[in-house]
Scaffold this motif. Structure first.
Motif, PDB file in Angstrom:
ATOM      1  N   MET A  45       0.824  -1.205   0.000  1.00 55.99           N
ATOM      2  CA  MET A  45       0.000   0.000   0.000  1.00 55.99           C
ATOM      3  C   MET A  45       0.860   1.258   0.000  1.00 55.99           C
ATOM      4  O   MET A  45       1.994   1.247   0.494  1.00 55.99           O
ATOM      5  CB  MET A  45      -0.896   0.026   1.246  1.00 55.99           C
ATOM      6  N   PHE A 103      -0.709   7.259   0.943  1.00 52.82           N
ATOM      7  CA  PHE A 103      -1.619   7.496   2.059  1.00 52.82           C
ATOM      8  C   PHE A 103      -1.998   8.958   2.222  1.00 52.82           C
ATOM      9  O   PHE A 103      -3.093   9.259   2.698  1.00 52.82           O
ATOM     10  CB  PHE A 103      -1.003   6.992   3.368  1.00 52.82           C
ATOM     11  N   LEU A 163      -0.916   1.831   6.821  1.00 52.68           N
ATOM     12  CA  LEU A 163      -2.379   1.975   6.831  1.00 52.68           C
ATOM     13  C   LEU A 163      -2.880   2.690   8.086  1.00 52.68           C
ATOM     14  O   LEU A 163      -4.009   3.171   8.117  1.00 52.68           O
ATOM     15  CB  LEU A 163      -3.034   0.590   6.733  1.00 52.68           C
ATOM     16  N   GLU A 164      -2.041   2.758   9.112  1.00 50.48           N
ATOM     17  CA  GLU A 164      -2.480   3.415  10.351  1.00 50.48           C
ATOM     18  C   GLU A 164      -2.804   4.894  10.122  1.00 50.48           C
ATOM     19  O   GLU A 164      -3.473   5.512  10.941  1.00 50.48           O
ATOM     20  CB  GLU A 164      -1.417   3.280  11.450  1.00 50.48           C
ATOM     21  N   MET A 176      -4.799   6.039   7.966  1.00 47.90           N
ATOM     22  CA  MET A 176      -6.192   6.219   7.513  1.00 47.90           C
ATOM     23  C   MET A 176      -7.135   6.189   8.702  1.00 47.90           C
ATOM     24  O   MET A 176      -7.901   5.236   8.894  1.00 47.90           O
ATOM     25  CB  MET A 176      -6.523   5.157   6.474  1.00 47.90           C
ATOM     26  N   ILE A 205       0.461  -4.336   5.321  1.00 49.65           N
ATOM     27  CA  ILE A 205      -0.393  -3.145   5.247  1.00 49.65           C
ATOM     28  C   ILE A 205       0.293  -2.004   6.000  1.00 49.65           C
ATOM     29  O   ILE A 205      -0.337  -1.149   6.603  1.00 49.65           O
ATOM     30  CB  ILE A 205      -1.812  -3.390   5.801  1.00 49.65           C
ATOM     31  N   LEU A 237     -13.159  -2.138   6.340  1.00 48.02           N
ATOM     32  CA  LEU A 237     -11.995  -2.507   5.540  1.00 48.02           C
ATOM     33  C   LEU A 237     -12.075  -3.956   5.107  1.00 48.02           C
ATOM     34  O   LEU A 237     -12.328  -4.855   5.911  1.00 48.02           O
ATOM     35  CB  LEU A 237     -10.718  -2.304   6.370  1.00 48.02           C
TER      36      LEU A 237
END
Lengths: 318, 544
Positions: free
Chosen positions: B392, B395, B417-418, B420, B414, B426
């Motif tokens: 990913m 962001f 991703l924190e 988001m 991932i 999800l």
């Protein structure tokens, strides 16, 4: 493709342990403690640790402990941090039967056989700037930082040293290519990288590592033959299968190398007749490379081997 | 007698001329130059004078033998020196400047005056303010960042870094602003860096004080929350979606342009950076026309990416992304040993391309159709499935996302991703997650209620590659209070599944899917239910 000749390697390791008169044994006499760690851990990964006499080994280890608490490479030699770690690791290996889960190990380690070991004074070896010396003569190297942190971590007394300073010293050895050297400004080398990354992992400090940058440096260690070298433009060697590989695993970039090619390389380094693994195909074997080969295969999920932890360099169940 | 750095530098030059395949010499050179730049030594004040010469020098090595690695890392360092601005800057935020944030307590909202992109469903009476910097920083607190609004005191705000362990530095920082429950329309102003204190990990102060403001509107709850039925499960299947319609496209135009904060203080002095990059791009194109080599393609890809990144705030497109994607595809064939590395890089470029313009982003925006009523309600779902993503990224452009569909990709990590923070739903179904510790970034998503991790590989592998990247007792980054907690230590099932415990205990999920993972047998599922007493649905089955 060649397969792992488990029985041959077990036989080879046991023979090396027993044979005190061979040339190899004499030359390696001062680091017999390391040899014990390499041989015994390899046996455990191969599932054959029970072929060894536990009590004999433990009593020999305890004979190597000095007043300061540290261990030497063999009976009658000087203590050094290198051998102290190996001693603790071997003891941890044998206590594995008592250790069913993380939480109980904290309790059992403080009471049983470790009671004598906990007197050792690794904390006295930490210097002002956070670095560690190997022994009372003072040589400083980030390898020793890893050894101290790993050892105390196994014994669950990491709070006895100044962890923050230890970490900042390690970070001062971080290089512009993302790797680590033995001292600040020292060139990046896979062995040093393993020690630094391992130490940072054990202290929960991996966020200081630029994983993408280091990951690329490490994955470029894989050469055409599938083996890994320790620095750019050097020859591949099985021992780097451990140092580069475990570093990659700790920073979650191991998928950036071709695992199958590496497995093939390690298997090609076996001596299919006499057992043991050498540094590269068709060279002479030794316990050191046998251990690293087996450990590397474990990290690569080779079937039939126990899983090994990349930071502690001990089987996961320990 | 200590030799001066300049002498040492000359020495490395001699060594390299003797044999350019000298990794040590290149390494020393980078260390010496770094020190000279830092000291602002005479002759080394301006990088723009020194770097072009260094580029010439390294070309001699790389172009003579492109397969020799000795110079590769030095070139990468030169590129970093050319591109990186020292001071940290705010790259993006949520809410975005000039937006209208609507807070609703119910699942459906009535306000057609508001863009669904900034209608936030909040059951906690607060919403997050997210700051995304261009590099990790420390020192973000209510003195260095001030939030002025009618309904809350700035000093009460607690800014937290979103990092895996106890680190006090992070690229992403968040604070939660409490809102009153009554009808409200108010402006909020956020000022960043007007007071000194925000410092990057390299030791540089925050660049230029910046400010953004947005309006908050609170829509009081129409229904009593206890009436909301338990059987609300959200299933991210095809039939539940409708492409986000063309109506009200105008209202989102503004928010997209603001997704990236324009740091309009790039002075003309930075032209030397563009020139240096342009020259390098030319040189490497020339190299590739002569020799089809891996380092040529990889370096060209990096150069084009850097060029695009530097020009992005002004141009609204990433000009070279197609070419970069092709270069990585070529590399995957040319150097199959490192296939996954190129794939990861490619995934990030693909995501940046998708999020670079509103046109491409809209193609991935869907609105969830309530299967009970045929009314369309709920937030926009960003669907990034079936893109062969192995990693990913991008962001800074995804902070607004509340529902994310990443199913049917190849994600084994991932990481990142924190950031988001608004994510409530999800799907990671059908990916390649290998362990529970890989879910660590999700622990920071306080709004997450619905999670699908079915059909991954959790439990397949005995080697855990994310064990040390997340907080765990093994890395001594988790407090020992838990080790002494009686209820925990006496429960054997919890001890044996300590990874599940540490990951899931802070989750606040209503719905979870884990079927299709080796680890997900009945015993494990019962442990999960113990760890998450608030869970309402597991693998489609309602829990009491």
């Amino acid at each position: 493709m060649a397969e792992l000749a488990v029985d041959k390697h077990v036989k080879y390791i046991l023979a090396v342990e027993k044979n005190k008169d061979s040339f190899e044994s004499v030359v390696m006499d001062h680091l017999r403690m390391n040899g014990a760690y390499w041989g015994l851990t390899a046996l455990d990964l191969l599932g054959k640790l029970d072929s060894v006499n536990v009590d004999e080994v433990i009593s020999w280890i305890l004979k190597c402990q000095h007043e300061s608490g540290g261990f030497s490479g063999n009976i009658g030699h000087d203590p050094h941090i290198l051998y102290t770690l190996s001693a603790v690791q071997v003891l941890a290996l044998f206590n594995k039967l008592d250790v069913l889960d993380i939480d109980k190990s904290i309790v059992s380690s403080c009471t049983s056989c470790f009671a004598q070991v906990s007197k050792l004074d690794i904390t006295g070896l930490q210097n002002e700037d956070g670095s560690f010396s190997g022994d009372m003569w003072g040589e400083v190297d980030t390898r020793f930082s890893y050894i101290a942190i790993c050892c105390l971590s196994i014994l669950c007394c990491l709070d006895k040293i100044n962890v923050e300073k230890a970490v900042s010293y390690i970070l001062s050895c971080k290089n512009l290519d993302g790797g680590f050297g033995c001292t600040p400004g020292g060139e990046s080398h896979a062995g040093q990288i393993f020690c630094c990354v391992g130490a940072l992992a054990l202290t929960g400090s991996l966020h200081y590592v630029d994983k993408d940058l280091l990951g690329w440096w490490l994955c470029e260690r894989q050469v055409k033959s599938g083996g890994l070298n320790g620095r750019p433009e050097k020859l591949p060697d099985v021992c780097y299968s451990w140092w580069v590989l475990s570093s990659l695993i700790m920073i979650d970039r191991v998928h950036w190398i071709d695992k199958e090619k590496l497995v093939k390389f390690i298997l090609d380094c076996q001596d299919m007749e006499n057992g043991g693994i050498s540094d590269r195909p068709d060279d002479a074997v030794d316990v050191y490379h046998t251990y690293f080969g087996v450990a590397g295969l474990s990290l690569l999920n080779y079937p039939g081997l126990k899983a090994i932890d990349p930071a502690y360099a001990l089987p996961v169940d320990v | 007698m200590k030799r001066s750095e300049q002498d040492e530098l000359k020495y490395t030059e001699d060594m390299i001329y003797a044999n350019f395949s000298n990794y040590s010499a290149w390494h020393n050179r980078s260390v010496l130059l770094s020190a000279l730049f830092d000291k602002k030594a005479e002759g080394f004040l301006l990088k723009e004078k020194v770097l072009p010469e260094e580029y010439e020098f390294i070309h001699q090595a790389i172009f003579t033998d492109p397969d020799d690695q000795s110079g590769w890392f030095y070139h990468l360092w030169l590129l970093d020196q050319t591109v990186t601005t020292d001071s940290p800057l705010l790259a993006s935020s949520w809410p975005v400047h000039g937006s209208d944030v609507l807070l609703v307590g119910d699942r459906c909202y009535n306000g057609s005056a508001f863009s669904p992109f900034s209608a936030l469903h909040s059951d906690s009476g607060s919403f997050p303010i997210v700051l995304y910097f261009n590099q990790p920083v420390g020192g973000v607190n209510s003195s260095t960042v001030t939030v002025e609004c009618g309904f809350n005191k700035n000093e009460d705000l607690l800014w937290k870094p979103l990092s895996a362990s106890n680190s006090q530095t992070a690229r992403v920082w968040v604070a939660h602003l409490k809102v009153p429950s009554s009808d409200l329309h108010s402006t909020v102003e956020v000022s960043v860096g007007h007071t000194k204190g925000i410092i990057s990990t390299r030791g540089f102060e925050y660049g230029h004080p910046s400010m953004f403001s947005f309006k908050v509107h609170v829509q009081p709850m129409e229904r009593d929350s206890s009436q909301v039925s338990v059987a609300e499960s959200i299933s991210l299947r095809e039939e539940n979606f409708k492409v986000y319609g063309k109506q009200s496209e105008e209202s989102i135009i503004d928010s997209f342009d603001q997704l990236i904060i324009k740091n309009g203080h790039e002075t003309t002095a930075s032209n030397w950076r563009f020139e240096a990059l342009a020259k390098e791009i030319e040189c490497f194109r020339e190299l590739l026309s002569l020799v089809d080599c891996k380092i040529g393609k990889l370096t060209l890809a990096r150069l084009l990416k850097a060029y695009d990144a530097m020009s992005y705030p002004f141009a609204n497109k990433l000009v070279h992304s197609e070419e970069v994607l092709e270069l990585y595809s070529d590399l995957m064939k040319l150097d199959p040993t490192h296939y996954q590395f190129y794939k990861d890089e490619r995934s990030i470029v693909l995501l940046q391309k998708v999020t670079s313009s509103k046109g491409s982003l809209l193609q991935h925006c869907f609105q969830y159709k309530d299967s009970v009523s045929s009314a369309i309600c709920g937030p926009i779902c960003l669907r990034l499935n079936n893109l062969s993503l192995s990693r990913m990224g991008a962001f800074e452009k995804l902070l607004w996302v509340q529902m994310l569909d990443l199913s049917h990709n190849e994600l084994q990590s991932i990481e990142g991703l924190e950031a988001m923070q608004l994510l409530s739903c999800l799907s990671l179904r059908n990916n390649k997650l290998r362990s529970l510790t890989a879910l660590e970034p999700l622990r920071k998503l306080k709004s997450l209620r619905i999670l699908d991790i079915s059909y991954n590989q959790i439990g397949d592998h005995s080697i855990d590659t994310t064990r040390y990247v997340c907080s765990s007792p093994l890395s001594h980054s988790v407090g020992s209070e838990l080790n002494r907690d009686e209820t925990v230590t006496s429960d054997v099932a919890l001890i044996n599944n300590w990874e599940a415990f540490y990951i899931f205990k802070d989750f606040n999920l209503n719905q979870l899917d884990i079927v299709g993972n080796t680890i997900a047998d009945e015993k494990f599922k019962s442990v999960l239910v113990k760890i998450m007493p608030k869970l309402k649905q597991l693998d489609g089955k309602l829990l009491d």
